[in-house]
Design an enzyme around this catalytic site. Structure first.
Site, PDB file in Angstrom:
ATOM      1  N   MET A  30       0.837  -1.201   0.000  1.00  0.00           N
ATOM      2  CA  MET A  30       0.000   0.000   0.000  1.00  0.00           C
ATOM      3  C   MET A  30       0.877   1.258   0.000  1.00  0.00           C
ATOM      4  O   MET A  30       0.402   2.347   0.324  1.00  0.00           O
ATOM      5  CB  MET A  30      -0.935  -0.014   1.207  1.00  0.00           C
ATOM      6  CG  MET A  30      -1.898  -1.208   1.151  1.00  0.00           C
ATOM      7  SD  MET A  30      -3.390  -0.990   2.099  1.00  0.00           S
ATOM      8  CE  MET A  30      -2.724  -0.849   3.737  1.00  0.00           C
ATOM      9  N   LEU A  33       6.646   3.135   1.600  1.00  0.00           N
ATOM     10  CA  LEU A  33       7.555   1.990   1.731  1.00  0.00           C
ATOM     11  C   LEU A  33       8.645   2.229   2.770  1.00  0.00           C
ATOM     12  O   LEU A  33       9.097   3.342   2.995  1.00  0.00           O
ATOM     13  CB  LEU A  33       8.193   1.689   0.376  1.00  0.00           C
ATOM     14  CG  LEU A  33       7.211   1.371  -0.767  1.00  0.00           C
ATOM     15  CD1 LEU A  33       7.991   1.027  -2.036  1.00  0.00           C
ATOM     16  CD2 LEU A  33       6.247   0.249  -0.404  1.00  0.00           C
ATOM     17  N   HIS A  34       9.053   1.120   3.390  1.00  0.00           N
ATOM     18  CA  HIS A  34      10.160   1.131   4.355  1.00  0.00           C
ATOM     19  C   HIS A  34      11.003  -0.125   4.110  1.00  0.00           C
ATOM     20  O   HIS A  34      10.695  -0.916   3.204  1.00  0.00           O
ATOM     21  CB  HIS A  34       9.622   1.213   5.787  1.00  0.00           C
ATOM     22  CG  HIS A  34       8.564   0.190   6.085  1.00  0.00           C
ATOM     23  ND1 HIS A  34       8.822  -1.156   6.144  1.00  0.00           N
ATOM     24  CD2 HIS A  34       7.225   0.318   6.321  1.00  0.00           C
ATOM     25  CE1 HIS A  34       7.707  -1.814   6.414  1.00  0.00           C
ATOM     26  NE2 HIS A  34       6.705  -0.945   6.518  1.00  0.00           N
ATOM     27  N   HIS A  37       9.230  -3.521   3.530  1.00  0.00           N
ATOM     28  CA  HIS A  37       8.762  -3.750   2.156  1.00  0.00           C
ATOM     29  C   HIS A  37       9.957  -4.101   1.248  1.00  0.00           C
ATOM     30  O   HIS A  37       9.873  -4.993   0.413  1.00  0.00           O
ATOM     31  CB  HIS A  37       8.113  -2.486   1.581  1.00  0.00           C
ATOM     32  CG  HIS A  37       6.864  -2.041   2.281  1.00  0.00           C
ATOM     33  ND1 HIS A  37       6.780  -0.880   3.007  1.00  0.00           N
ATOM     34  CD2 HIS A  37       5.627  -2.600   2.346  1.00  0.00           C
ATOM     35  CE1 HIS A  37       5.551  -0.729   3.478  1.00  0.00           C
ATOM     36  NE2 HIS A  37       4.837  -1.765   3.103  1.00  0.00           N
ATOM     37  N   GLN A 153      -2.900 -12.227   7.907  1.00  0.00           N
ATOM     38  CA  GLN A 153      -3.032 -12.023   6.461  1.00  0.00           C
ATOM     39  C   GLN A 153      -2.333 -13.153   5.702  1.00  0.00           C
ATOM     40  O   GLN A 153      -2.850 -13.658   4.701  1.00  0.00           O
ATOM     41  CB  GLN A 153      -2.445 -10.667   6.072  1.00  0.00           C
ATOM     42  CG  GLN A 153      -2.359 -10.438   4.582  1.00  0.00           C
ATOM     43  CD  GLN A 153      -2.020  -9.006   4.252  1.00  0.00           C
ATOM     44  OE1 GLN A 153      -2.882  -8.137   4.225  1.00  0.00           O
ATOM     45  NE2 GLN A 153      -0.755  -8.734   3.993  1.00  0.00           N
ATOM     46  N   ARG A 187       2.555   2.875   9.220  1.00  0.00           N
ATOM     47  CA  ARG A 187       1.802   3.685  10.182  1.00  0.00           C
ATOM     48  C   ARG A 187       2.700   4.323  11.249  1.00  0.00           C
ATOM     49  O   ARG A 187       2.262   5.241  11.947  1.00  0.00           O
ATOM     50  CB  ARG A 187       0.738   2.822  10.875  1.00  0.00           C
ATOM     51  CG  ARG A 187      -0.415   2.442   9.967  1.00  0.00           C
ATOM     52  CD  ARG A 187      -1.518   1.756  10.767  1.00  0.00           C
ATOM     53  NE  ARG A 187      -2.778   1.767  10.034  1.00  0.00           N
ATOM     54  CZ  ARG A 187      -3.172   0.831   9.175  1.00  0.00           C
ATOM     55  NH1 ARG A 187      -2.405  -0.207   8.929  1.00  0.00           N
ATOM     56  NH2 ARG A 187      -4.338   0.933   8.558  1.00  0.00           N
TER      57      ARG A 187
HETATM   58  P1  AMP Z   1       1.459  -2.975   3.457  1.00  0.00           P
HETATM   59  O1  AMP Z   1       1.984  -1.923   2.542  1.00  0.00           O
HETATM   60  O2  AMP Z   1       1.428  -2.579   4.895  1.00  0.00           O
HETATM   61  O3  AMP Z   1       0.187  -3.593   2.966  1.00  0.00           O
HETATM   62  O4  AMP Z   1       2.529  -4.150   3.411  1.00  0.00           O
HETATM   63  C1  AMP Z   1       2.897  -4.757   2.196  1.00  0.00           C
HETATM   64  C2  AMP Z   1       3.647  -6.024   2.516  1.00  0.00           C
HETATM   65  O5  AMP Z   1       4.817  -5.717   3.279  1.00  0.00           O
HETATM   66  C3  AMP Z   1       2.803  -6.999   3.363  1.00  0.00           C
HETATM   67  O6  AMP Z   1       3.007  -8.320   2.903  1.00  0.00           O
HETATM   68  C4  AMP Z   1       3.366  -6.795   4.737  1.00  0.00           C
HETATM   69  O7  AMP Z   1       3.214  -7.925   5.582  1.00  0.00           O
HETATM   70  C5  AMP Z   1       4.829  -6.530   4.440  1.00  0.00           C
HETATM   71  N1  AMP Z   1       5.461  -5.829   5.557  1.00  0.00           N
HETATM   72  C6  AMP Z   1       4.969  -4.745   6.217  1.00  0.00           C
HETATM   73  N2  AMP Z   1       5.786  -4.420   7.244  1.00  0.00           N
HETATM   74  C7  AMP Z   1       6.787  -5.326   7.243  1.00  0.00           C
HETATM   75  C8  AMP Z   1       7.938  -5.533   8.066  1.00  0.00           C
HETATM   76  N3  AMP Z   1       8.203  -4.745   9.110  1.00  0.00           N
HETATM   77  N4  AMP Z   1       8.756  -6.563   7.772  1.00  0.00           N
HETATM   78  C9  AMP Z   1       8.489  -7.375   6.717  1.00  0.00           C
HETATM   79  N5  AMP Z   1       7.431  -7.238   5.896  1.00  0.00           N
HETATM   80  C10 AMP Z   1       6.587  -6.227   6.157  1.00  0.00           C
END
Ligand code: AMP
Length: 281
Positions: A30, A33-34, A37, A153, A187
């Site tokens: 979404m 990015l960090h 991701h 998820q 977040r």
């Molecule tokens: P999001 O943008 O929050 O929907 O996350 C996209 C993908 O990145 C999802 O599969 C999340 O589980 C993964 N993700 C989010 N935060 C982390 C993290 N700290 N470490 C590893 N994967 C992550």
């Protein structure tokens, strides 16, 4: 890096690549990015010929309008990060155009959507399977990457791929954390400095659960972990539960547990943080 906004243009492009037998890795996100991701992007880039990353703040998975409105967005920075990490294709669909490709389907998530995140965020997982299945139909990846940070998820997606018999290999990658242990999350930028500091208590409690597992009754341990988190006045626990990883069912005795995992969701002011830790590894 190629950018696609239009679903048909993306599918045409990927179709032409697949004719040359190129292996496609897919990372749905979404945005905002960090490094968490990027760990998925890096894994995909190293294991596939083409990596497709979607950036799409999916409205159907938000049950709270304010959460959707306040969801962080940083597209320009995201694109730079993706490019620097070798991502070849980014997909940036518009809501209406994307959902116009959805075929009607009745989903029965077997109750996985009624507990924990599903209970606190009604409709959330229905929105997740709708969009991920839609992406899978368009991208037809060989491999798709998700983070264990969103533990429930991963289970829901695993169930979906199995039930629909999709020929997609799933990779569930480890959670990346800040130096002080807070799980990286888009977040986190919404936390004020004192909430950010307090949030470290979440990982501290998860580590405590791991250390104490088998020493005390499970429900006592859950309560102790909850109190540890709420000893920070700015944090309010939504749930802290130790469950069986494969089923998300409660564990009654430590001895009978196969793969216990602690799942938690915590409010820091208006910001909802989730985290988890597998307790035996
Ligand atoms: P999001 O943008 O929050 O929907 O996350 C996209 C993908 O990145 C999802 O599969 C999340 O589980 C993964 N993700 C989010 N935060 C982390 C993290 N700290 N470490 C590893 N994967 C992550």
């Amino acid at each position: 890096m190629l950018k696609f906004h239009n679903s048909s243009e993306l599918t045409d492009y990927l179709h032409s690549k697949r004719q040359h037998d190129l292996k496609v890795g897919f990372v749905p996100t979404m945005g905002a990015l960090h490094e968490g991701h990027l760990s998925l992007i890096k894994a995909s880039v190293s294991e596939n010929d083409i990596t497709v990353c979607s950036i799409f703040v999916n409205p159907t998975q938000f049950n709270n309008v304010s959460d959707l409105e306040h969801y962080p967005r940083s597209l320009e920075k995201d694109l730079l990060m993706l490019e620097e990490n070798g991502c070849q294709v980014v997909f940036l669909p518009e809501v209406n155009e994307l959902y116009a490709h959805e075929s009607k389907r009745e989903w029965n998530l077997q109750g996985l959507d009624l507990v924990f995140e599903g209970k606190s965020r009604p409709g959330h997982f229905l929105g997740v399977v709708r969009v991920v299945n839609l992406f899978f139909e368009l991208v037809k990846p060989n491999v798709a990457y998700f983070g264990r940070k969103d533990f429930q998820q991963c289970m829901v997606i695993g169930w979906m791929v199995k039930t629909l018999e999709l020929p997609i290999r799933l990779v569930f990658a480890p959670t990346l954390r800040e130096q002080d242990g807070l799980a990286m999350s888009s977040r986190n930028v919404r936390l004020n400095p004192s909430q950010r500091k307090a949030s470290v208590a979440i990982y501290r409690a998860l580590l405590y659960a791991k250390e104490q597992l088998g020493q005390v009754e499970i429900d006592q341990l859950e309560l102790a972990c909850k109190s540890m988190i709420e000893s920070e006045p700015e944090l309010k626990v939504d749930y802290f539960s130790i469950v069986e990883a494969e089923t998300l069912k409660p564990i009654h005795g430590f001895e009978s547990a196969k793969n216990p995992v602690a799942l938690t969701a915590v409010w820091a002011g208006e910001v909802r943080l989730i985290d988890n830790l597998e307790l035996v590894s």
